[in-house]
Design an enzyme around this catalytic site. Sequence first.
Site, PDB file in Angstrom:
ATOM      1  N   HIS A  22       0.826  -1.201   0.000  1.00 36.18           N
ATOM      2  CA  HIS A  22       0.000   0.000   0.000  1.00 36.18           C
ATOM      3  C   HIS A  22       0.866   1.259   0.000  1.00 36.18           C
ATOM      4  O   HIS A  22       1.812   1.369   0.762  1.00 36.18           O
ATOM      5  CB  HIS A  22      -0.911  -0.007   1.237  1.00 36.18           C
ATOM      6  CG  HIS A  22      -1.822   1.156   1.309  1.00 36.18           C
ATOM      7  ND1 HIS A  22      -1.850   1.995   2.381  1.00 36.18           N
ATOM      8  CD2 HIS A  22      -2.718   1.631   0.420  1.00 36.18           C
ATOM      9  CE1 HIS A  22      -2.748   2.936   2.168  1.00 36.18           C
ATOM     10  NE2 HIS A  22      -3.278   2.743   0.976  1.00 36.18           N
ATOM     11  N   ASP A  66      -4.759   3.573  -4.856  1.00 35.90           N
ATOM     12  CA  ASP A  66      -4.890   4.026  -3.473  1.00 35.90           C
ATOM     13  C   ASP A  66      -6.159   4.862  -3.293  1.00 35.90           C
ATOM     14  O   ASP A  66      -6.340   5.876  -3.963  1.00 35.90           O
ATOM     15  CB  ASP A  66      -3.658   4.839  -3.082  1.00 35.90           C
ATOM     16  CG  ASP A  66      -3.494   5.004  -1.584  1.00 35.90           C
ATOM     17  OD1 ASP A  66      -4.504   4.910  -0.853  1.00 35.90           O
ATOM     18  OD2 ASP A  66      -2.363   5.229  -1.136  1.00 35.90           O
ATOM     19  N   TYR A 116      10.028  14.051 -11.234  1.00 37.69           N
ATOM     20  CA  TYR A 116      11.300  13.333 -11.172  1.00 37.69           C
ATOM     21  C   TYR A 116      11.644  12.956  -9.725  1.00 37.69           C
ATOM     22  O   TYR A 116      12.071  11.843  -9.444  1.00 37.69           O
ATOM     23  CB  TYR A 116      12.438  14.168 -11.755  1.00 37.69           C
ATOM     24  CG  TYR A 116      12.447  14.307 -13.251  1.00 37.69           C
ATOM     25  CD1 TYR A 116      12.057  13.276 -14.098  1.00 37.69           C
ATOM     26  CD2 TYR A 116      12.875  15.492 -13.845  1.00 37.69           C
ATOM     27  CE1 TYR A 116      12.076  13.408 -15.476  1.00 37.69           C
ATOM     28  CE2 TYR A 116      12.896  15.636 -15.231  1.00 37.69           C
ATOM     29  CZ  TYR A 116      12.501  14.596 -16.031  1.00 37.69           C
ATOM     30  OH  TYR A 116      12.528  14.728 -17.391  1.00 37.69           O
TER      31      TYR A 116
END
Length: 146
Positions: A22, A66, A116
Site C-alpha cells: 500500500h 490508493d 522526477y
Amino acid sequence: MLKGIPKLLSPELLKVLCEMGHSDRLVIVDGNFPSESIGKNAIVIRMDGHGVPEILDAILQLFPLDSYVEHPVNLMEVMPGDDVETPIWDTYKEIVKRHETRGEAVIGQIERFTFYEEAQKAYAVIATGKSALYANIMLQKGVVVE
C-alpha cells in the site's frame, strides 16, 4: 501459463506488482524519460517494444489504486513555454475510467521536476519505447478489500 492474466505482463513484472504494498508507487515512462538514473534505487523493468497505454491497461486489471489519496494517478505536467499537445492523456483517462470506479477524477498532474523527485522514490519504473512527449504516468498502489 495462467488464466486471466494479461499476456503483456511478464513474470518479472507480476512479481514486482505482487511485492508492492500500500502506497508504493509504480512509474510507467516514455522513451525520453531518464529511467535508469531516476530508477537507480528502484526496480527498472524494460518494455521497450510496448507503449504506455497498453501497459497501463494491463496493469490496472490487477493493480488497485490508493483510495486514501485524491490523486493516486499522476501525469507529468507540461512545462510552461512548451507548445506540446498531449492527446495520450485522453487515452489514459479512458483506461483509468474502465478500471477505477472514481473515474478520471483520480488523475492529477505534478510539475516536471517534482515528478522526477517523486519517481526517485518509486518501487519500480517501467521503461517503454513510447515516443509521445509527456507520456509518463505514476500510479500509487492501494489495497485489495474482500
